[in-house]
Write a protein that holds these residues in place. Sequence first.
Motif, PDB file in Angstrom:
ATOM      1  N   PHE A 339       4.936 -13.920   4.723  1.00  0.00           N
ATOM      2  CA  PHE A 339       4.505 -13.866   5.801  1.00  0.00           C
ATOM      3  C   PHE A 339       3.743 -12.232   5.770  1.00  0.00           C
ATOM      4  N   GLN A 340       2.765 -12.533   6.434  1.00  0.00           N
ATOM      5  CA  GLN A 340       1.492 -11.313   6.065  1.00  0.00           C
ATOM      6  C   GLN A 340       2.699 -10.260   6.644  1.00  0.00           C
ATOM      7  N   SER A 341       1.962  -8.963   6.469  1.00  0.00           N
ATOM      8  CA  SER A 341       2.816  -7.712   6.920  1.00  0.00           C
ATOM      9  C   SER A 341       2.921  -7.536   8.193  1.00  0.00           C
ATOM     10  N   GLU A 342       1.830  -7.894   8.973  1.00  0.00           N
ATOM     11  CA  GLU A 342       1.311  -7.580  10.240  1.00  0.00           C
ATOM     12  C   GLU A 342       2.180  -8.173  11.140  1.00  0.00           C
ATOM     13  N   ALA A 343       2.587  -8.906  10.134  1.00  0.00           N
ATOM     14  CA  ALA A 343       3.945 -10.139  11.630  1.00  0.00           C
ATOM     15  C   ALA A 343       4.976 -10.002  11.338  1.00  0.00           C
ATOM     16  N   CYS A 351       9.649  -2.639  12.808  1.00  0.00           N
ATOM     17  CA  CYS A 351       8.545  -2.703  11.014  1.00  0.00           C
ATOM     18  C   CYS A 351       8.734  -0.999  10.795  1.00  0.00           C
ATOM     19  N   PRO A 352       9.452  -0.594   9.752  1.00  0.00           N
ATOM     20  CA  PRO A 352       9.369   0.401   8.962  1.00  0.00           C
ATOM     21  C   PRO A 352       9.293   0.451   7.609  1.00  0.00           C
ATOM     22  N   SER A 353       8.218  -0.009   7.208  1.00  0.00           N
ATOM     23  CA  SER A 353       7.771  -0.279   6.247  1.00  0.00           C
ATOM     24  C   SER A 353       6.473  -1.612   6.801  1.00  0.00           C
ATOM     25  N   LYS A 354       5.444  -1.599   5.773  1.00  0.00           N
ATOM     26  CA  LYS A 354       4.407  -3.217   5.355  1.00  0.00           C
ATOM     27  C   LYS A 354       4.953  -3.454   3.896  1.00  0.00           C
ATOM     28  N   VAL A 355       5.291  -2.392   3.010  1.00  0.00           N
ATOM     29  CA  VAL A 355       5.116  -2.919   1.880  1.00  0.00           C
ATOM     30  C   VAL A 355       7.251  -2.736   1.583  1.00  0.00           C
ATOM     31  N   ILE A 356       7.387  -4.419   0.772  1.00  0.00           N
ATOM     32  CA  ILE A 356       8.683  -4.333   0.540  1.00  0.00           C
ATOM     33  C   ILE A 356       9.271  -3.027  -0.407  1.00  0.00           C
ATOM     34  N   ILE A 357       8.185  -3.027  -1.312  1.00  0.00           N
ATOM     35  CA  ILE A 357       9.045  -2.948  -2.707  1.00  0.00           C
ATOM     36  C   ILE A 357       7.385  -1.010  -2.892  1.00  0.00           C
ATOM     37  N   HIS A 358       7.631  -0.037  -2.644  1.00  0.00           N
ATOM     38  CA  HIS A 358       5.692   1.289  -3.178  1.00  0.00           C
ATOM     39  C   HIS A 358       5.726   1.221  -4.250  1.00  0.00           C
ATOM     40  N   ARG A 359       3.880   1.361  -4.390  1.00  0.00           N
ATOM     41  CA  ARG A 359       4.209   0.863  -5.735  1.00  0.00           C
ATOM     42  C   ARG A 359       4.858   2.466  -6.336  1.00  0.00           C
ATOM     43  N   ASP A 360       5.232   3.910  -5.496  1.00  0.00           N
ATOM     44  CA  ASP A 360       5.416   4.511  -6.319  1.00  0.00           C
ATOM     45  C   ASP A 360       7.218   4.447  -6.573  1.00  0.00           C
TER      46      ASP A 360
END
Length: 370
Positions: A339-343, A351-360
């Motif tokens: 799914f898109q993050s918006e979903a 929605c604690p985070s829009k990404v699953i793994i942050h680049r950092d």
Amino acid sequence: MNFQRVVIKVGSALISPTTQGCSGKYLLAIARFITQCHNAGKEVILVSSGSVAAGRSLIQHGSPNPSIPTKQAMASVGQMKMMANWQRFFDEPCSQLLITHGDLKDRQRYINIKNTLRILLANKIIPIVNENDTVATDELKVGDNDNLAALVALVSEADCLLILSDIDGVFEQDPRVNPDAKMLKEIGKIDNSIYAMAGTTRNHVATGGMKTKIQAAEKATENGIETYIINGTRSDVFDRLLNGSNPGTHFVAQQNAIRAKKHWLKHTLKSCGQVKIDQGAVAALLQKGASLLPSGISRISGAFAAGELIEIVDSESDQIIAQGISQYSSQNLGQIIGFQSEAIDGILGYCPSKVIIHRDDMVLVNEGSK
Ligand code: GLU
């Protein structure tokens, strides 16, 4: 001194020099320094002691060393006073984070703290951290704000830690006993001889003393964070810091912070699961330095909690291309992949985070230290 994100630890001796309530005496110069850091595009997190000292006169106690519940009540009322005292020096809003060692050990709470700090800094808010003294008992406590500041520097990925106190730095001998004692300007690797120089604290509002400052410096420098012990009662030290000179004792970072983080991700943590990703996501990760989004994930394996390390596998070649800290548990991730993050909010209800793994929080298999 060259830093981008600094954690400044301010000890009780500066917040409450008379040990009765909060004082603005030393905070003005510190606040001015923080504003100058902001003007130079740097990010600042404060770790402030002083809640117990600030609340001391408001809670009845008959002893110089009150009971733990009495101190907890002092911290509860004093924390408000200490925060209000800071806020009056800034145009920017201040925010409060009360945390314990238990919070920092729990992976989910650890990433919650990390995410919160990231957003506060992005919004030009000054995070002010203290130990949550009211709830923390010994086994939950960090115990002193020097070590807490080092842990905050780690979680926030700061590149500099300034420990402000009422002493000039680390001396070869106790300068109160030997006025000719020499101060060490620079310390490389911290070994027992450095700990041996640490006397005990004489100031009864301060919890730590020199030993906990050296412990904090050890934690920070091992992780690539330059650390300084500086006398915050002297306003000239801040101009010297801004001019690039060292007004106290500098503990030299033992390795580059990014390398330390990559090494930690690559070698210290154990992988708890895998996600397979499509070719669009592979390209985004390898060529654009992007974070991993739910839309690029096609399969999950293993059972993992939020905050645990997982491997990222190219679904076409079946090779592991990266690994990183998942913001979601496998259970929640199972519901949102593709799914898109918006979903996310609509599916999980939050929605604690829009990404699953942050680049950092990610390292590619062919990057970073061996
Ligand atoms: N958390 C304590 C307080 O706010 C201070 C601990 C310390 O200074 O190390 O009073």
